[in-house]
Scaffold this active site. Structure first.
Site, PDB file in Angstrom:
ATOM      1  N   TRP A 451      61.360  56.498   4.974  1.00 58.17           N
ATOM      2  CA  TRP A 451      60.867  55.343   5.748  1.00 58.17           C
ATOM      3  C   TRP A 451      60.350  55.878   7.077  1.00 58.17           C
ATOM      4  O   TRP A 451      61.133  56.292   7.929  1.00 58.17           O
ATOM      5  CB  TRP A 451      62.009  54.355   5.956  1.00 58.17           C
ATOM      6  CG  TRP A 451      61.680  53.091   6.673  1.00 58.17           C
ATOM      7  CD1 TRP A 451      61.028  52.964   7.862  1.00 58.17           C
ATOM      8  CD2 TRP A 451      62.010  51.751   6.271  1.00 58.17           C
ATOM      9  NE1 TRP A 451      60.918  51.645   8.217  1.00 58.17           N
ATOM     10  CE2 TRP A 451      61.528  50.876   7.259  1.00 58.17           C
ATOM     11  CE3 TRP A 451      62.682  51.215   5.180  1.00 58.17           C
ATOM     12  CZ2 TRP A 451      61.697  49.488   7.189  1.00 58.17           C
ATOM     13  CZ3 TRP A 451      62.851  49.836   5.116  1.00 58.17           C
ATOM     14  CH2 TRP A 451      62.349  48.985   6.112  1.00 58.17           C
ATOM     15  N   ASP A 452      59.037  55.841   7.236  1.00 64.23           N
ATOM     16  CA  ASP A 452      58.409  56.468   8.401  1.00 64.23           C
ATOM     17  C   ASP A 452      57.957  55.422   9.417  1.00 64.23           C
ATOM     18  O   ASP A 452      57.842  54.226   9.099  1.00 64.23           O
ATOM     19  CB  ASP A 452      57.202  57.287   7.915  1.00 64.23           C
ATOM     20  CG  ASP A 452      56.883  58.464   8.817  1.00 64.23           C
ATOM     21  OD1 ASP A 452      57.336  58.469   9.971  1.00 64.23           O
ATOM     22  OD2 ASP A 452      56.157  59.375   8.351  1.00 64.23           O
ATOM     23  N   ASP A 521      58.622  67.032  12.913  1.00 64.92           N
ATOM     24  CA  ASP A 521      57.469  67.469  12.126  1.00 64.92           C
ATOM     25  C   ASP A 521      57.226  68.961  12.315  1.00 64.92           C
ATOM     26  O   ASP A 521      56.399  69.555  11.632  1.00 64.92           O
ATOM     27  CB  ASP A 521      56.212  66.693  12.552  1.00 64.92           C
ATOM     28  CG  ASP A 521      56.145  65.331  11.866  1.00 64.92           C
ATOM     29  OD1 ASP A 521      56.914  65.102  10.918  1.00 64.92           O
ATOM     30  OD2 ASP A 521      55.331  64.488  12.291  1.00 64.92           O
TER      31      ASP A 521
HETATM   32  C1  GLA Z   1      54.704  61.646   9.693  1.00 62.98           C
HETATM   33  C2  GLA Z   1      55.899  62.338   9.077  1.00 62.98           C
HETATM   34  C3  GLA Z   1      55.421  63.447   8.169  1.00 62.98           C
HETATM   35  C4  GLA Z   1      54.529  62.870   7.101  1.00 62.98           C
HETATM   36  C5  GLA Z   1      53.357  62.121   7.741  1.00 62.98           C
HETATM   37  C6  GLA Z   1      52.555  61.399   6.689  1.00 62.98           C
HETATM   38  O1  GLA Z   1      54.052  62.470  10.585  1.00 62.98           O
HETATM   39  O2  GLA Z   1      56.756  62.828  10.050  1.00 62.98           O
HETATM   40  O3  GLA Z   1      56.521  64.122   7.589  1.00 62.98           O
HETATM   41  O4  GLA Z   1      55.280  62.006   6.291  1.00 62.98           O
HETATM   42  O5  GLA Z   1      53.826  61.173   8.681  1.00 62.98           O
HETATM   43  O6  GLA Z   1      51.507  60.680   7.221  1.00 62.98           O
END
Ligand code: GLA
Length: 696
Positions: A451-452, A521
């Site tokens: 879930w982002d 990230d």
């Molecule tokens: C964010 C997340 C990444 C990836 C991208 C996808 O940056 O942290 O791990 O899922 O979105 O758009």
């Protein structure tokens, strides 16, 4: 007894600590003690009474109040600020009664009555005895006809023994660079840490530790705490003009307002804190135990080794590209295959699609089922990425409901990564999201959801808000919990990961819904060492999803990258199809090793033996709860030769038991390993993992 009541004082005892408060002769609820458990109840100091000082402060200004109430000549930070309907901005409360609740987590509630207005303020305490933690929150009820405006309502103030020699530890950073540990001496004044972003934690984590300037990882008095909340928050570390040190923590009062109408109660999120004499390491372990035992939904289930395709295929997700990766992933021992961004309607890059949560018709003409079946046939579970709170203006959802986003009328809606934020405070938005995600989970065999949330808020408006539009800061987060909670209830088998562009939503509030957190990230293993170390101040390894990727591969051996990720819940994020056969074989070996030892990492105790700032040599230990077996991870980053590497001293072993350590020929007593340590001869960017176990 966990909760003791003696005259007008209360002494809260956990297994090794005590916390005391009482009504002083001025009628104020004053803090009197927080430290080691004392032998007799009579040993605890009575609630302090202070004289007023000159004509410039009243006595309360000098009193360490449990929850500072703003009235009279008091200029320290208040816990609460209100405005009554007649314009009065002063609160005078008198102690009324208390209630005690027995049980596994005993509770004490102290009730206060406003002297004039029909308002009741309640301070709540809950004890987690084994972990030596106290949880505090506040609630306020309006029994009158007129609404009251809440302008500030924190969860608690934590008071420390009088003096001005305290040091604050906190975590700061930014996207791609989270969780750096800072320690600084507090001086008179207020140090503020906060979030105004709607999410919690890229830049500061809502965590603090206070020590007397001399604590180390293994010893020293440390008070530590956090807020169990996933939205705007504030920590104020205050040293008053009379050398009283306090940490106030709670919802951020910036742009905050709440209309408390007739008969309504407002309850703050809980603040959790503890005390230890055993340094920062023990403080972390107490939180780790708490998070595993009381917060994460699947606390007893080991986390699977996962593969995530984001760094490999980015938005180019389709059955062919994912099947190719899935076959290799299964071969090397991966247990859960996760498809990241790019799978849903209209999503070919970050300009379109968010909001339309069904498979893209071109990429997956037959839906996700054929891919999921392939993944399952390969022996793996299937997982998926979603970003439910977001919408691209180029989406069917936005075209139908442009009013659903957070915005002000007559103002541009600032986009970030081409997206806007759906207002989760609105029921219709939550209902839509529930239906569409529920459908996804019902029609597909999905075991894991990432879930982002990839942007922070701007123009925080809520046209048509039923109350004060500034309630959005709290109601949004409550809406998020409501939505996530309903989905969890309906699909209890799903494991969720909390991600917000990495560690933007790493907090204890979200860990009641998500079992793991995507920490950053940034997947460079050397950067990760310090990010992970910062993360471990608060969170246990089981919650720390960590991928081996191709970042830094020319410098960093695969083994080093694996060892770094094995310090948490191991995942792989590299382009597996680009790996040579040898690399795949080596990966398979590390994954097999990890499966044998993950129990120790995910459920054991963690010790930061040599922190990352330690001149290029970092050492971390994990020890099973029964002290039967453990692991040492040692990493050398860049150190110019010649070096005389520091010894690594294990901790927490059973002193008299005999332990056999990998590679070392002679078994030795726990005491001997801890006193003499071990030397690791590593080259630059080499690492080592040693397993040890008791043999008697
Ligand atoms: C964010 C997340 C990444 C990836 C991208 C996808 O940056 O942290 O791990 O899922 O979105 O758009």
């Amino acid at each position: 007894m966990p909760i003791n009541h003696l005259n007008q004082t209360w002494i809260l005892e956990t297994s090794t600590t005590a916390y005391a408060l009482g009504i002083n002769t001025d009628g104020l609820l004053a803090h009197s003690y927080w430290g080691c458990l004392l032998p007799r109840l009579e040993d605890y100091p009575p609630p302090p009474v202070r004289e007023k000082w000159a004509s410039f402060n009243n006595a309360a200004h000098l009193t360490p109040e449990e929850y500072p109430i703003p009235h009279g000549m008091k200029f320290t930070q208040p816990g609460i600020m209100v405005r009554f309907a007649d314009g009065v901005r002063d609160l005078r409360v008198r102690f009324d009664s208390f209630e005690e609740q027995k049980g596994a987590t005993p509770e004490l509630s102290m009730h206060f009555q406003e002297e004039h207005y029909p308002v009741r303020l309640n301070l709540h305490y809950r004890l987690y005895e084994t972990e030596d933690l106290i949880e505090r929150w506040v609630s306020i009820t309006n029994f009158g006809d007129d609404p009251i405006e809440l302008q500030r309502i924190l969860s608690t103030s934590w008071n420390f023994p009088s003096g001005d020699r305290y040091r604050l530890s906190h975590l700061t950073g930014k996207w791609n660079d989270e969780m750096h540990l800072h320690r600084e001496l507090l001086t008179p004044g207020i140090k503020v840490l906060e979030s105004r972003r709607l999410t919690t934690s890229h830049h500061h984590n809502p965590w603090f530790a206070i020590d007397e300037g001399n604590a180390s990882e293994a010893q020293g008095r440390v008070w530590f705490g956090t807020l169990v909340w996933s939205g705007n928050w504030k920590i104020e570390a205050e040293v008053t003009d009379f050398d009283s040190t306090r940490v106030h923590i709670g919802l951020n009062d910036w742009d905050f307002a709440w209309q408390l109408k007739k008969g309504e109660t407002f309850t703050t999120p809980p603040a959790l804190a503890g005390f230890t004499t055993d340094g920062f390491g023990a403080a972390s372990r107490k939180f780790h135990n708490h998070i595993r035992d009381h917060l994460i939904p699947h606390g007893n289930t080991p986390h699977q080794v996962l593969y995530n395709s984001w760094e490999a295929t980015s938005f180019n997700v389709n059955e062919t590209s994912q099947t190719e990766l899935a076959e290799i992933a299964a071969n090397i021992g991966v247990e859960l295959f996760v498809v990241d961004d790019g799978w849903f309607h209209g999503r070919n890059d970050d300009r379109a699609g968010l909001g339309d949560w069904w498979p893209d018709e071109k990429k997956f003409p037959n839906g996700l089922t054929p891919l999921i079946k392939k993944v399952n046939d390969l022996g793996m579970d299937f997982g998926l990425w979603i970003e439910p709170e977001m919408v691209n203006p180029d989406s069917e959802l936005y075209r139908s409901h442009p009013d659903w986003v957070i915005h002000f009328p007559n103002r541009p809606r600032s986009e970030s990564r081409n997206q806007l934020i759906l207002n989760l405070a609105r029921t219709a938005v939550r209902d839509y999201l529930f239906t569409v995600i529920d459908n996804l989970l019902t029609t597909n065999d999905i075991r894991f959801i990432k879930w982002d949330m990839n942007r922070n808020v701007s123009e925080p408006g809520w046209p048509d808000a039923p109350g004060d539009p500034r309630e959005i800061w709290v109601r949004y987060v409550e809406g998020l919990y409501d939505l996530w909670g309903k989905l969890r209830n309906k699909h209890p088998q799903v494991i969720w990961q909390s991600c917000s562009g990495g560690g933007g939503r790493a907090d204890l509030g979200i860990l009641r819904f998500a079992d793991q957190i995507w920490v950053s990230d940034n997947t460079d293993a050397t950067a990760r060492l310090s990010i992970q170390e910062g993360f471990s101040q608060v969170f246990p390894a089981i919650t720390m999803e960590s991928w081996v990727t191709d970042v830094g591969k020319d410098l960093l051996p695969l083994e080093f990258r694996f060892h770094v990720s094995m310090c948490g819940a191991l995942g792989i994020g590299a382009h597996l199809a680009h790996w040579s056969e040898d690399e795949q074989k080596e990966a398979a070996k590390h994954i097999a090793d990890y499966k044998k030892i993950r129990q120790i990492i995910q459920f054991g105790d963690q010790y930061r033996l040599l922190p990352t700032k330690n001149d290029g040599l970092t050492a971390i230990q994990y020890l099973s709860k029964d002290k039967y077996e453990g692991l040492l991870f040692v990493f050398r980053t860049f150190l110019p030769d010649p070096i005389n590497p520091q010894r690594v001293f294990p901790r927490g072993l059973n002193q008299n038991a005999i332990y056999k350590m990998d590679v070392e020929p002679k078994p030795r007593s726990g005491k001997a390993w801890m006193e003499t340590g071990l030397q690791f001869d590593l080259e630059n960017f080499q690492s080592s993992m040693r397993y040890f176990h008791k043999i008697n």
